[in-house]
Design a protein around this motif. Sequence first.
Motif, short mmCIF file in Angstrom:
data_model
loop_
_atom_site.label_atom_id
_atom_site.label_comp_id
_atom_site.label_asym_id
_atom_site.label_seq_id
_atom_site.Cartn_x
_atom_site.Cartn_y
_atom_site.Cartn_z
N PHE B 163 14.06 20.76 9.12
CA PHE B 163 15.47 21.14 9.01
C PHE B 163 16.22 20.74 10.27
O PHE B 163 15.78 21.06 11.38
CB PHE B 163 15.60 22.66 8.83
CG PHE B 163 15.02 23.16 7.56
CD1 PHE B 163 15.74 23.10 6.39
CD2 PHE B 163 13.73 23.69 7.52
CE1 PHE B 163 15.21 23.57 5.19
CE2 PHE B 163 13.19 24.15 6.33
CZ PHE B 163 13.93 24.09 5.17
N LEU B 164 17.32 20.06 10.10
CA LEU B 164 18.10 19.63 11.25
C LEU B 164 19.52 20.16 11.10
O LEU B 164 20.20 19.86 10.12
CB LEU B 164 18.13 18.09 11.32
CG LEU B 164 16.78 17.38 11.28
CD1 LEU B 164 16.97 15.89 11.10
CD2 LEU B 164 16.00 17.67 12.56
N ASP B 165 19.92 20.97 12.06
CA ASP B 165 21.26 21.56 11.97
C ASP B 165 22.19 20.82 12.92
O ASP B 165 22.07 20.97 14.14
CB ASP B 165 21.17 23.05 12.33
CG ASP B 165 22.43 23.80 11.91
OD1 ASP B 165 23.29 23.17 11.27
OD2 ASP B 165 22.53 25.00 12.23
N GLU B 166 23.10 20.05 12.37
CA GLU B 166 24.06 19.27 13.15
C GLU B 166 23.37 18.52 14.30
O GLU B 166 23.75 18.65 15.45
CB GLU B 166 25.13 20.20 13.77
CG GLU B 166 25.85 21.07 12.76
CD GLU B 166 27.12 20.42 12.22
OE1 GLU B 166 27.47 19.30 12.69
OE2 GLU B 166 27.73 21.00 11.33
N PRO B 167 22.38 17.71 13.98
CA PRO B 167 21.60 17.11 15.06
C PRO B 167 22.38 16.11 15.89
O PRO B 167 22.04 15.86 17.04
CB PRO B 167 20.45 16.41 14.33
CG PRO B 167 20.99 16.13 12.97
CD PRO B 167 21.92 17.25 12.66
N THR B 168 23.42 15.53 15.31
CA THR B 168 24.09 14.44 16.02
C THR B 168 25.44 14.85 16.58
O THR B 168 26.22 14.01 17.01
CB THR B 168 24.30 13.24 15.08
OG1 THR B 168 24.93 13.71 13.89
CG2 THR B 168 22.99 12.59 14.74
N SER B 169 25.75 16.15 16.56
CA SER B 169 27.09 16.51 17.03
C SER B 169 27.17 16.32 18.54
O SER B 169 26.27 16.70 19.29
CB SER B 169 27.42 17.95 16.63
OG SER B 169 26.71 18.85 17.42
N GLY B 170 28.22 15.70 18.96
CA GLY B 170 28.47 15.53 20.38
C GLY B 170 27.83 14.32 21.02
O GLY B 170 28.00 14.10 22.21
N VAL B 171 27.05 13.53 20.27
CA VAL B 171 26.46 12.35 20.90
C VAL B 171 27.20 11.09 20.45
O VAL B 171 27.86 11.07 19.41
CB VAL B 171 24.95 12.23 20.61
CG1 VAL B 171 24.21 13.41 21.15
CG2 VAL B 171 24.70 12.06 19.12
N ASP B 172 27.06 10.01 21.25
CA ASP B 172 27.84 8.81 20.95
C ASP B 172 27.23 8.05 19.75
O ASP B 172 26.08 8.27 19.39
CB ASP B 172 27.93 7.92 22.20
CG ASP B 172 26.56 7.54 22.71
OD1 ASP B 172 25.90 6.73 22.06
OD2 ASP B 172 26.15 8.10 23.76
N PRO B 173 28.02 7.15 19.13
CA PRO B 173 27.60 6.47 17.90
C PRO B 173 26.28 5.73 18.04
O PRO B 173 25.45 5.71 17.12
CB PRO B 173 28.74 5.47 17.63
CG PRO B 173 29.90 6.04 18.33
CD PRO B 173 29.39 6.78 19.52
#
Lengths: 369, 250
Positions: B163-173
């Motif tokens: 389960f991944l909860d918003e794993p990419t929030s706040g990181v660059d593309p």
Amino acid sequence: MRTLFYIIQKEFIQIFRDRLMPRIIIGVPLLQMLVLAYAATFEVKDTRLVVADLSLSEDSRQLIAHFEGSRFFKVVAVFPDYKEAEHLLLKGKAHQILVIPADFAGASHRGEVPRVQILTDAVDALAAGVRTGYALQVIESFGKNISPKVTSIPNDGLQFKELFWYNPSLNYQTYMVPGILAHLVTILGMFLSALNIVKEKERGTIEQINVTPVKKYQFIAGKLLPFWLLALFDLAFGLLLAKFIFQLPMLGSIPLLFFTASLYLVVVLSFGLIISTLAETQQQAMFIAWFFAIVFLMLSGLFTPIDSMPIWAKVFNYFNPVAYFIKALRMILLKGSGIKELWSLLCILAIYAIASLSFATRWYRKTSS
Amino acid sequence: MNYNTNNLSIKVENLERRFGNFTAVNKISFSVRRGEIFGLLGANGAGKTTTLRMLCGLLAPTSGTALIDNTDVARQPEKVRFKIGYMSQRFSLYEDLTVWENFRFYGGVYGMSAKDIRKKFEDLSQRLNFGEQADRLTRDLPLGWKQKLAFMVAAFHNPPVIFLDEPTSGVDPMVRRQFWDLIYESALAGTTIIVTTHYLDEAMYCDRLAIMAEGSIKAYGTPAGVLDEFKAVNMQEVFLKIAGKEALLQ
């Protein structure tokens, strides 16, 4: 078992990586022992005594000299009348007045009991009681030491000798230091454990633990054991300080002392962990731990004798593990009590340990409802 | 791909969570197949994280059931915990431990042997080229690395479901792209991935998805299927149709 090992390993790394922790572990015992043991004493030194010597005789001068010779008294002035002496007491320049009446000299030759009067500033009631006691001792010893000219002051014929067992010189440090050791491990254990789980809550790491298959008892044990070891280490450190700085007598068995402390620490640490599981922030945990620590320590007989407390406080102390622990420490160290005298006390501590540990385990929730 | 129930990794039925009068998750149902990347999309407060927390056994549901590998999460949470990895919204590795110490700890509590932990860590650090970071405190690492490590820790014990909860929030593309490479790799190896996100472009990376709004599932299916159903050219349009303009502005 292996899970427990990994949790304990992680806790120890975190404890010693925190730059403040080693200082707390070494600094707190040092400070508490040195500051509290020297400052928290019932001994009253340097009583400033003013004398109203209305007798102005050889006898009265000898009595005054006797006071001057005592390490507890400092004779600040001698007046031939009472008014001026009282004036010094009112101004707060003196603690106590010794009034030697005009008929003091030769009273015993006339077959009378010589009389003196002691007036003590009792604003600080506790100190006043102690000062009066000291003054009576000086007068009594004066009566015993004086040449046959004066046979007895103040009680003629009747002689008594006080014997104080276990602490013959009534050394207050001997009485206080075991209590301060108890204070030390209580404060340290309670606060370190109370702040621990809640810190993981604040940082969000608790969630990561809660999704793992770690069992509740493993988690609690893993949190408890490192602090348990640290507190026992601090107790050993404190005992060494007590031995070498205060020459604290250690009559009883040291292993028994550590066994008692081990049980007691389970109670304290579980209590801290309970606070930590119930609190949401470190600040909350701190306030709750502080509140309980104050109440339990104040009523425990550390600073004031339980015998002089009101009934409700005595009843409270039947439920106060701190009171049991301080009592046990004093019994073991000062009286050399053994397992035979302590077993009922140990049973009570064991019951507390099991109860508080199971509460800590129960109240820690991996799934919030 | 076959749709029979034996191949289901997760089955959620009428799952509901209320907080007092507020219904955070309103009787949702969905299922996820083994090895699938399943996206839970929605604006903040749509109920994604609450759903995920119930699936991980961190939050008790008010009603309904969630089965993971045919095991009821609410009834047998301890059994389920061996089967899942979880990466929470907040970075939740120990910042005062080194990278290696974090892996060792989590490997240990999941019951891996010391040898396995050591070996797997070495393979992983070679493959992903973070060998020299191994002895650095995680607090000193850049955010992108922290996120990738958190994922790898969640996957370290080889759970069948992650389960991944918003794993990419706040990181660059760039890091987001790398992160999705990691996800694909795991899914190819047979791991089921449930991921929440509010980046709409990431919806297209999922095999199937559910779009949530106000605690309910408003769209459910493959990305192409959802676009079709809403007669939209992209996910943004689907979102606009579902939640109105406010959701997008958020």
